[in-house]
Write a protein that holds these residues in place. Structure first.
Motif, short mmCIF file in Angstrom:
data_model
loop_
_atom_site.label_atom_id
_atom_site.label_comp_id
_atom_site.label_asym_id
_atom_site.label_seq_id
_atom_site.Cartn_x
_atom_site.Cartn_y
_atom_site.Cartn_z
N LEU A 81 0.83 -1.21 0.00
CA LEU A 81 0.00 0.00 0.00
C LEU A 81 0.87 1.26 0.00
N GLN A 82 1.89 1.23 0.85
CA GLN A 82 2.77 2.39 0.93
C GLN A 82 3.46 2.64 -0.41
N THR A 83 3.90 1.56 -1.06
CA THR A 83 4.55 1.69 -2.36
C THR A 83 3.58 2.25 -3.39
N GLY A 84 2.34 1.76 -3.36
CA GLY A 84 1.34 2.25 -4.30
C GLY A 84 0.98 3.69 -4.07
N PHE A 85 0.79 4.07 -2.81
CA PHE A 85 0.48 5.46 -2.49
C PHE A 85 1.63 6.38 -2.87
N ARG A 86 2.85 5.94 -2.60
CA ARG A 86 4.01 6.76 -2.94
C ARG A 86 4.11 6.94 -4.46
N LYS A 87 3.79 5.89 -5.20
CA LYS A 87 3.82 5.97 -6.66
C LYS A 87 2.80 6.98 -7.16
N GLU A 88 1.59 6.96 -6.59
CA GLU A 88 0.56 7.92 -6.99
C GLU A 88 1.00 9.35 -6.67
N PHE A 89 1.58 9.51 -5.49
CA PHE A 89 2.06 10.83 -5.08
C PHE A 89 3.14 11.31 -6.05
N GLN A 90 4.12 10.47 -6.31
CA GLN A 90 5.25 10.88 -7.14
C GLN A 90 4.83 11.13 -8.58
N GLY A 91 3.94 10.29 -9.10
CA GLY A 91 3.50 10.48 -10.48
C GLY A 91 2.78 11.80 -10.67
N ALA A 92 1.89 12.14 -9.73
CA ALA A 92 1.18 13.41 -9.81
C ALA A 92 2.12 14.59 -9.58
N TYR A 93 3.09 14.39 -8.70
CA TYR A 93 4.08 15.44 -8.43
C TYR A 93 4.90 15.76 -9.68
N ASP A 94 5.38 14.73 -10.35
CA ASP A 94 6.19 14.92 -11.55
C ASP A 94 5.39 15.58 -12.67
N ALA A 95 4.13 15.16 -12.83
CA ALA A 95 3.30 15.73 -13.88
C ALA A 95 2.99 17.20 -13.61
N ALA A 96 2.72 17.54 -12.35
CA ALA A 96 2.36 18.92 -12.01
C ALA A 96 3.56 19.85 -12.09
N ARG A 97 4.75 19.34 -11.84
CA ARG A 97 5.94 20.19 -11.90
C ARG A 97 6.12 20.78 -13.29
N ALA A 98 5.70 20.04 -14.30
CA ALA A 98 5.82 20.54 -15.67
C ALA A 98 4.91 21.74 -15.91
N GLU A 99 3.86 21.87 -15.09
CA GLU A 99 2.92 22.98 -15.25
C GLU A 99 3.24 24.15 -14.32
N ALA A 100 4.14 23.96 -13.38
CA ALA A 100 4.46 25.01 -12.42
C ALA A 100 5.08 26.21 -13.13
N GLN A 101 4.73 27.41 -12.67
CA GLN A 101 5.19 28.63 -13.32
C GLN A 101 6.26 29.37 -12.52
N TYR A 102 6.48 28.97 -11.27
CA TYR A 102 7.34 29.77 -10.40
C TYR A 102 8.77 29.88 -10.91
N GLN A 103 9.25 28.85 -11.62
CA GLN A 103 10.63 28.88 -12.09
C GLN A 103 10.85 29.94 -13.16
N LYS A 104 9.76 30.41 -13.78
CA LYS A 104 9.89 31.47 -14.77
C LYS A 104 10.14 32.83 -14.12
N LEU A 105 9.73 32.96 -12.86
CA LEU A 105 9.84 34.24 -12.16
C LEU A 105 10.91 34.25 -11.09
N ALA A 106 11.28 33.07 -10.59
CA ALA A 106 12.13 32.99 -9.40
C ALA A 106 13.42 32.25 -9.67
#
Length: 305
Positions: A12-37
């Motif tokens: 369960l922990q492995t599966g939850f961590r995978k879901e967390f990491q997958g969503a984290y990696d996908a959302a980082r591509a949409e983050a805008q802060y690196q354009k300003l900071a």
């Protein structure tokens, strides 16, 4: 009914961590802060940026080198702790209902990736009420600029804000993000870390019959050079855009040396999206003339403004 075994908890922990990491990696591509900071790694509780305010330049080498001391402004950014936690009832694991928690783990990963956006854009929004390295608000009417390169003499007040006395509209921002140091500093002390509290002798498991999954991080944000930013609450039209652009290009360092500021980003709230795109992307203006500002700046629309 599932039998809760160490192997099941690990899976369960492995599966939850995978879901967390997958969503984290996908959302980082949409983050805008690196354009300003500028992202600055941090290894301590806070970082002091004593060199802010000093713009070193090249001089003709005649005789000994001319060494300039870093301006001792003592501007510090303290790291802060942030966390997010999800509780999973042990009975849900027994009843094979853990699937309902999977989206929560993914959402937590998404929020962790976009959290720097929250810090950076909130800081930009508060720039007219929050001090930067020179003691003035980042967006202010009276930043001191001195006549001598050493920072001596009677300072002249320089403004990087334009707010009408009446009828102020939504704020929009011109930024120069081309330099190594951008207008905002994102201080990265500890990247998001996923942790599970699932042991049978954990207090929450024993007392409340729940497993806890959480993420924590340490980071903060602060301001860089005020000369790289301009806030306006005038109507976002061609005339006011050109005025703000020209004023930024006229910014100088102490001693009167032009800084070469060249805005390349226009940040707006959602209600100014159309006006910003017309200025930055339209081939022609409303009167049919060629849009000379086309492609001059990148438009960033943030719902946090």
């Amino acid at each position: 009914m599932a039998i809760i075994t160490p192997a099941l908890i690990t899976a369960l922990q492995t599966g939850f961590r995978k879901e967390f990491q997958g969503a984290y990696d996908a959302a980082r591509a949409e983050a805008q802060y690196q354009k300003l900071a500028t992202i600055v790694p941090s290894t301590t509780a806070s970082n002091t940026y004593g060199w802010l305010g000093d713009f070193p330049d090249f001089n003709e080498w005649v005789g000994d080198r001319v060494a300039r001391d870093m301006a001792a402004h003592g501007y510090s950014i303290s790291n802060r702790d942030y966390e997010s936690t999800v509780s999973v009832k042990r009975t849900a694991i027994e009843d094979d209902q853990v699937g309902i928690y999977t989206p929560m783990m993914a959402h937590m990963g998404q929020m962790a990736a976009l959290f720097p956006d929250r810090l950076v854009f909130d800081l930009l929004k508060a720039g007219d009420v929050t001090p930067c390295y020179d003691g003035q608000n980042f967006f202010d009417t009276d930043h001191p600029v001195y006549p001598n390169a050493a920072g001596s003499g009677t300072a002249v007040a320089v403004s990087n804000v334009d707010v009408p006395t009446t009828g102020a509209g939504p704020a929009w921002y011109l930024l120069d993000t081309r330099n190594v140091l951008k207008p905002v500093i994102f201080q990265d002390r500890k990247k998001p870390e996923f942790t599970a509290m699932t042991k049978s002798d954990d207090e929450a498991v024993f007392v409340s019959n729940v497993h806890r999954y959480g993420v924590d991080m340490r980071c903060s944000a602060g301001y860089g050079f005020w000369q790289q930013g301009f806030m306006s609450k005038q109507a976002l039209d061609v005339a006011n855009f050109n005025s703000a652009y020209a004023r930024m290009m006229r910014f100088t360092a102490d001693g009167g040396r032009p800084l070469g500021v060249k805005p390349n980003v226009l940040v707006v709230p959602p209600e100014l999206r159309a006006a910003a795109l017309d200025i930055a992307m339209a081939e022609r203006m409303a009167n049919g003339q060629t849009n000379t500002n086309r492609g001059l700046v990148e438009v960033i629309v943030s719902s946090r403004l």
